[in-house]
Design an enzyme around this catalytic site. Sequence first.
Site, PDB file in Angstrom:
ATOM      1  N   ASP A 199      -7.046  -3.199   5.465  1.00 38.39           N
ATOM      2  CA  ASP A 199      -7.169  -1.914   6.473  1.00 38.39           C
ATOM      3  C   ASP A 199      -7.190  -0.294   5.706  1.00 38.39           C
ATOM      4  OD1 ASP A 199      -4.584  -2.532   5.496  1.00 38.39           O
ATOM      5  OD2 ASP A 199      -3.851  -1.167   7.173  1.00 38.39           O
TER       6      ASP A 199
ATOM      7  N   GLY B 234       1.394  -3.007   4.683  1.00 39.24           N
ATOM      8  CA  GLY B 234       1.531  -4.235   5.071  1.00 39.24           C
ATOM      9  C   GLY B 234       0.306  -5.127   5.646  1.00 39.24           C
TER      10      GLY B 234
ATOM     11  N   THR C 106       1.031  -1.349  -0.029  1.00 36.21           N
ATOM     12  CA  THR C 106      -0.035  -0.091   0.008  1.00 36.21           C
ATOM     13  C   THR C 106       0.614   1.231   0.173  1.00 36.21           C
ATOM     14  OG1 THR C 106      -1.460  -1.366   1.486  1.00 36.21           O
ATOM     15  CG2 THR C 106      -1.819   0.969   1.438  1.00 36.21           C
TER      16      THR C 106
HETATM   17  N1  GLY Z   1      -2.359  -2.759   3.952  1.00 36.90           N
HETATM   18  C1  GLY Z   1      -2.892  -3.048   2.818  1.00 36.90           C
HETATM   19  C2  GLY Z   1      -3.648  -4.290   2.649  1.00 36.90           C
HETATM   20  O1  GLY Z   1      -3.695  -5.273   3.639  1.00 36.90           O
HETATM   21  O2  GLY Z   1      -4.502  -4.647   1.957  1.00 36.90           O
END
Ligand code: GLY
Length: 317
Positions: free
Chosen positions: A209, A230, A178
């Site tokens: 998230d 992550g 991300t």
């Molecule tokens: N942090 C991005 C995801 O887990 O989709």
Amino acid sequence: MSELVIIGSERSEAGIPAAMEILRRGGSAQDAVERGLQLCEDNLADHYIGTGGLPNARGIVELDASMMVGSTRAFGAVAAVKNFPNPISIARAVMEKLPQHALLVGEGAEAFADFLGFERAELLTPEARELWLQQLKTVPQESIEGENTKATTGDERYRLASLELVKRMAPHEGPWGTINIIALDKNGELVCGVSTSGYPYKHPGRVGDSAVPGAGNYADIRYGSAACTGRGELALRSGAARTVVENMRAGMEPEDACYAALQEARALPDDFRAELRCLALTPDGRHGGAAGMEGSTYTLMTEHSTQPEFRPRKALL
Ligand code: GLY
């Protein structure tokens, strides 16, 4: 007048200089964050966001994005969106044009984007498709012929193989995932944006998230803003971005606030463990980040910078 500051996660340097230029011309943090992330989403060499992002287990690119404004805690997000290259712009539109809602998913988000006239595009580039196929070829044969497998059709075997691949996913060596951008504008507004194509080979419909306030994105003008990259499920389960902001509220510096939030997330049992990273910016321009491994950085530009600088993140012991 506030000092202009922008921070971003790894690979945000594709968008941060243009975002800073917007702030220098007196533009808003919302405009800066949106433009910065659009450029990252349009970067075909980046396989974790926007066009060129790695697809889900069915080979379809599904994108998540969000924006949050510190002064009002207004929040807009979209999740599992297909065929729109700039989900950050749809997320901002949810926040500004559909304030009765905060999060739209799938077909509903796509209908909203159509209504606003956003252009559709193919998101799966040949290179991302090839990467996806190569990874599927690395699934061990026993995972599709093992004793737990009752699959009889090719389609069933395919789905089990994809699940097996997700199970085996380990943290990558280099920066991945991300992109977060947090901007502080001349009026002292603090805005956080996050955009992602999510976990590669994820189950269709999986939302991480990045689209969830408090998990991957949080902004509160009183204490600061934080964002994560992550393993999204860990950020969701621990409320990581909100935890960072609460830690700053309790008086911690941004780096320590990120570090403590990662320690909390790391304490959760998780069979699919991969790294989680956080970064944070305060309303008076202090910033910091933490990560699960040594050598991780975040990107910084202030009004005095001529180019992006890379600052170390504190590594979890
Ligand atoms: N942090 C991005 C995801 O887990 O989709």
